[in-house]
Design a protein around this motif. Sequence first.
Motif, PDB file in Angstrom:
ATOM      1  N   ALA A  85      40.058  44.402  35.179  1.00 40.92           N
ATOM      2  CA  ALA A  85      40.447  44.150  36.566  1.00 40.92           C
ATOM      3  C   ALA A  85      39.578  43.053  37.169  1.00 40.92           C
ATOM      4  CB  ALA A  85      40.342  45.435  37.381  1.00 40.92           C
TER       5      ALA A  85
ATOM      6  N   CYS B  32      34.809  48.781  44.381  1.00 38.73           N
ATOM      7  CA  CYS B  32      36.220  48.589  44.707  1.00 38.73           C
ATOM      8  C   CYS B  32      36.824  49.946  45.046  1.00 38.73           C
ATOM      9  CB  CYS B  32      36.986  47.924  43.563  1.00 38.73           C
ATOM     10  SG  CYS B  32      37.412  49.012  42.183  1.00 38.73           S
TER      11      CYS B  32
ATOM     12  N   ASN C  55      43.611  42.396  45.202  1.00 35.95           N
ATOM     13  CA  ASN C  55      44.222  43.654  44.768  1.00 35.95           C
ATOM     14  C   ASN C  55      44.942  43.468  43.432  1.00 35.95           C
ATOM     15  OD1 ASN C  55      45.225  46.469  45.258  1.00 35.95           O
ATOM     16  ND2 ASN C  55      47.184  45.422  45.153  1.00 35.95           N
TER      17      ASN C  55
ATOM     18  N   GLY D 208      39.087  46.844  50.337  1.00 32.90           N
ATOM     19  CA  GLY D 208      39.140  48.214  49.858  1.00 32.90           C
ATOM     20  C   GLY D 208      38.455  49.186  50.789  1.00 32.90           C
TER      21      GLY D 208
ATOM     22  N   ARG E 298      39.775  52.458  44.221  1.00 37.86           N
ATOM     23  CA  ARG E 298      40.865  52.808  43.309  1.00 37.86           C
ATOM     24  C   ARG E 298      41.783  53.758  44.053  1.00 37.86           C
ATOM     25  NH1 ARG E 298      38.771  55.393  38.199  1.00 37.86           N
ATOM     26  NH2 ARG E 298      38.586  57.206  39.551  1.00 37.86           N
TER      27      ARG E 298
ATOM     28  N   GLU F 201      45.405  55.528  43.649  1.00 38.58           N
ATOM     29  CA  GLU F 201      46.512  55.823  42.724  1.00 38.58           C
ATOM     30  C   GLU F 201      47.434  56.831  43.370  1.00 38.58           C
ATOM     31  OE1 GLU F 201      46.480  56.132  38.072  1.00 38.58           O
ATOM     32  OE2 GLU F 201      45.685  57.999  38.911  1.00 38.58           O
TER      33      GLU F 201
ATOM     34  N   LEU G  65      34.280  48.290  39.611  1.00 36.40           N
ATOM     35  CA  LEU G  65      35.440  47.514  39.184  1.00 36.40           C
ATOM     36  C   LEU G  65      35.457  47.392  37.661  1.00 36.40           C
ATOM     37  CD1 LEU G  65      37.839  45.751  40.212  1.00 36.40           C
ATOM     38  CD2 LEU G  65      36.266  43.805  40.120  1.00 36.40           C
TER      39      LEU G  65
ATOM     40  N   GLU H  62      35.952  55.257  45.802  1.00 39.05           N
ATOM     41  CA  GLU H  62      35.203  54.043  45.501  1.00 39.05           C
ATOM     42  C   GLU H  62      34.679  54.143  44.076  1.00 39.05           C
ATOM     43  OE1 GLU H  62      31.084  51.795  46.863  1.00 39.05           O
ATOM     44  OE2 GLU H  62      32.137  53.087  48.317  1.00 39.05           O
TER      45      GLU H  62
ATOM     46  N   THR I  64      48.663  52.338  40.323  1.00 39.59           N
ATOM     47  CA  THR I  64      47.207  52.387  40.359  1.00 39.59           C
ATOM     48  C   THR I  64      46.704  51.050  40.874  1.00 39.59           C
ATOM     49  OG1 THR I  64      47.205  53.820  38.404  1.00 39.59           O
ATOM     50  CG2 THR I  64      45.105  52.821  39.042  1.00 39.59           C
ATOM     51  N   ASN I  65      46.042  51.064  42.022  1.00 37.27           N
ATOM     52  CA  ASN I  65      45.542  49.853  42.665  1.00 37.27           C
ATOM     53  C   ASN I  65      44.022  49.780  42.573  1.00 37.27           C
ATOM     54  OD1 ASN I  65      47.898  48.516  44.474  1.00 37.27           O
ATOM     55  ND2 ASN I  65      48.153  50.739  44.402  1.00 37.27           N
ATOM     56  N   TYR I  66      43.510  48.572  42.305  1.00 30.23           N
ATOM     57  CA  TYR I  66      42.083  48.291  42.369  1.00 30.23           C
ATOM     58  C   TYR I  66      41.904  47.228  43.455  1.00 30.23           C
ATOM     59  CZ  TYR I  66      42.022  50.635  37.848  1.00 30.23           C
ATOM     60  OH  TYR I  66      42.168  51.549  36.847  1.00 30.23           O
TER      61      TYR I  66
END
Length: 248
Positions: free
Chosen positions: A121, A133, A226, A159, A135, A137, A117, A114, A151-153
């Motif tokens: 993004a 958010c 996302n 989340g 993260r 990866e 953000l 966590e 790499t996702n946010y």
Amino acid sequence: MAARGHGPGGAHDAQVRRLRDLLRSAVLRGRFDGGQLPGEAELMASYGATRATVREALDLLRREGLIDRRQGVGTHVVVNAVLARMAEAHGAADPMADSIFNRRMRPRVLDRSEVPLPAVAAERLGAPPGAPCLRLEYVALVEDEPTALATNYVLFPEGERLLAPPFDSDWYALLREAGLRFGESEFIMGCSAADPATASLLAVAEGAPLITFEQVIRDPDGRPFNLAHIHTRGDRFLFVSRAVRATP
């Protein structure tokens, strides 16, 4: 009629480039039985090319890491590219289909935490900067070979639901197992040269060309939740996109 307008590099360089493109397509699509390319003489006859042109085209493919050439053994393909429909990449294909994004891929997780953000993004997702958010990866592996870095946010509450479930397959399987549905997936596609850290993670040479995706996923009501930045090896993935023109 003689061809005109070869441009910089001259006729010979153009012939090498075109032959390279034809052979590259055949290599990546698995068109050579047993992975062995024909000999130089056969390639010369098949493509109406000189020996110098054939050798230079093959050398370009060798330098890309697609083939290996050994005296007395011949020329062999050393890649196993994946052909994937864009609907699969978007996560919009049938989840029960035999897709590369359906239980044939596994992740090596680099970060799952966590975080606040980031501002860029936040702008893409229409959320306040600094909001909580996830993260997430990871390096995507196919047959234990690294193929992509993502790499996702992910905004909360989505989340938060992705913090705990086992992540042992592809991204869309993780969403399904967390009970998350989405209504839209959007890609912005480009390319970039592999930086030293990315090159190490994907087992490519520094400066190697990578396909880049910036993905935004929206929920069924159209709310983006996302943002992903994805770097994919172009020598391991071929994405198929097909459109049919509407009849007037």
